[in-house]
Design a protein around this motif. Sequence first.
Motif, PDB file in Angstrom:
ATOM      1  N   VAL A 196       0.694  -1.290   0.196  1.00 56.11           N
ATOM      2  CA  VAL A 196       0.064   0.052  -0.242  1.00 56.11           C
ATOM      3  C   VAL A 196       0.910   1.320   0.063  1.00 56.11           C
ATOM      4  N   ASP A 197       2.113   1.225   0.916  1.00 51.23           N
ATOM      5  CA  ASP A 197       2.960   2.340   0.688  1.00 51.23           C
ATOM      6  C   ASP A 197       3.485   2.768  -0.519  1.00 51.23           C
ATOM      7  N   ARG A 198       3.888   1.567  -1.233  1.00 48.14           N
ATOM      8  CA  ARG A 198       4.299   1.784  -2.775  1.00 48.14           C
ATOM      9  C   ARG A 198       3.300   2.176  -3.713  1.00 48.14           C
ATOM     10  N   TYR A 199       2.037   1.755  -3.522  1.00 51.99           N
ATOM     11  CA  TYR A 199       0.877   2.161  -4.086  1.00 51.99           C
ATOM     12  C   TYR A 199       0.696   3.916  -4.154  1.00 51.99           C
ATOM     13  N   PHE A 200       0.880   4.229  -2.931  1.00 51.68           N
ATOM     14  CA  PHE A 200       0.607   5.911  -2.754  1.00 51.68           C
ATOM     15  C   PHE A 200       2.011   6.330  -3.355  1.00 51.68           C
ATOM     16  N   ALA A 201       3.132   5.832  -3.000  1.00 47.00           N
ATOM     17  CA  ALA A 201       4.609   6.485  -3.711  1.00 47.00           C
ATOM     18  C   ALA A 201       4.325   6.514  -5.119  1.00 47.00           C
ATOM     19  N   VAL A 202       3.989   5.514  -5.878  1.00 46.76           N
ATOM     20  CA  VAL A 202       3.824   5.726  -7.405  1.00 46.76           C
ATOM     21  C   VAL A 202       2.726   6.347  -7.838  1.00 46.76           C
ATOM     22  N   LEU A 203       1.329   6.184  -7.353  1.00 42.87           N
ATOM     23  CA  LEU A 203       0.153   6.635  -8.043  1.00 42.87           C
ATOM     24  C   LEU A 203      -0.169   8.051  -7.278  1.00 42.87           C
ATOM     25  N   TRP A 204       0.399   8.375  -6.302  1.00 37.26           N
ATOM     26  CA  TRP A 204       0.126   9.969  -5.658  1.00 37.26           C
ATOM     27  C   TRP A 204       1.639  10.363  -5.095  1.00 37.26           C
ATOM     28  N   LEU A 208       3.052  13.364  -5.361  1.00 37.41           N
ATOM     29  CA  LEU A 208       3.081  14.838  -4.843  1.00 37.41           C
ATOM     30  C   LEU A 208       2.340  14.703  -3.290  1.00 37.41           C
ATOM     31  N   ARG A 209       1.522  13.979  -3.454  1.00 37.80           N
ATOM     32  CA  ARG A 209       0.972  13.752  -1.845  1.00 37.80           C
ATOM     33  C   ARG A 209       1.162  12.892  -1.077  1.00 37.80           C
ATOM     34  N   TYR A 210       2.354  12.089  -1.407  1.00 37.47           N
ATOM     35  CA  TYR A 210       2.706  10.854  -0.679  1.00 37.47           C
ATOM     36  C   TYR A 210       2.967  11.311   0.754  1.00 37.47           C
TER      37      TYR A 210
END
Length: 307
Positions: A119-127, A129-131
Amino acid sequence: MEINASSWEDFILVGFSDYPKAEFIISLFVSGFYTTTLAGNTAIILVSLQDSRLHTPMYFFLRNLSFLDICFTTCTVPQMLVNIWSGNKRISYVGCTVQYSVALALGSTECVLLAVMAVDRYFAVLWPLRYTTIMHQQICHILAAVSWLSGFANSLFQSSLAMILPLCGHRHVDHFVCELLIIIKLSCADTGPIESKMFIARLIILAIPVCTILTSYGCIARTVMKMHSAEGRQKAFGTCASHLVVVLMFYGTIMFTYLQPQNNYSKRQGMIVALVYTIVAPTLNPLIYTLRNKDVKRAVRKVFCKI
């Protein structure tokens, strides 16, 4: 259900005693991997704490994973080596209960933690700027706490069911550790209903994280394929590839062991697979995460230069 007094007798961990010549060689192999596990995972924890550039959610969860691996191997390997080198294969009832309870708790925790890391990698790649806003320090601590609490809750549930089973007959455990699946086989009661409950618990602790990981990486793959920059795709792939290798190695062996029917459980296959997820995988994790990681390499060089 009343427990016989004989249930409190010592167990005998048979392990690889059927192959006395190979047993000593296996012990050297295991001790080498164990030493490497302690050194590698301790190094990751210390280096990531030392370098301020590694004070990110990814390395926070990686420190948790490294600490988990140290505890997981320490729970089983020292007892195994003592049994082999001393020739005394006995382990007390209490010692056996503690071993399979703690090992199950730590293994279950790792199942959930690997999903959290996905899940952490999901937010790092898809978001990107908001990570840092999404994965702030408080949410990271909450997710880590959920991983640990759910792992120990699963162990408490399954271990409690195992402990109420009356044991009878021989105390020979066909493994090098106290394995819950094998301990249950020593019971003289009908274990069917309890095994069904345990199977459901194992299915939940594995299925939910696996679905989370597959969903996260499915979204990541779709996003990466849409990237126009080759450098961007390579960077995104680099942040996820290491985690995927660890996930495949860990979940592959765990699912092979714990999701197959009890009557299909093979002593020899079980021990070989157990060697992989209790000894080999924790040793390879530091290498997998550092060999492709420039930040960790830079931090290691910085620490060694200070020394």
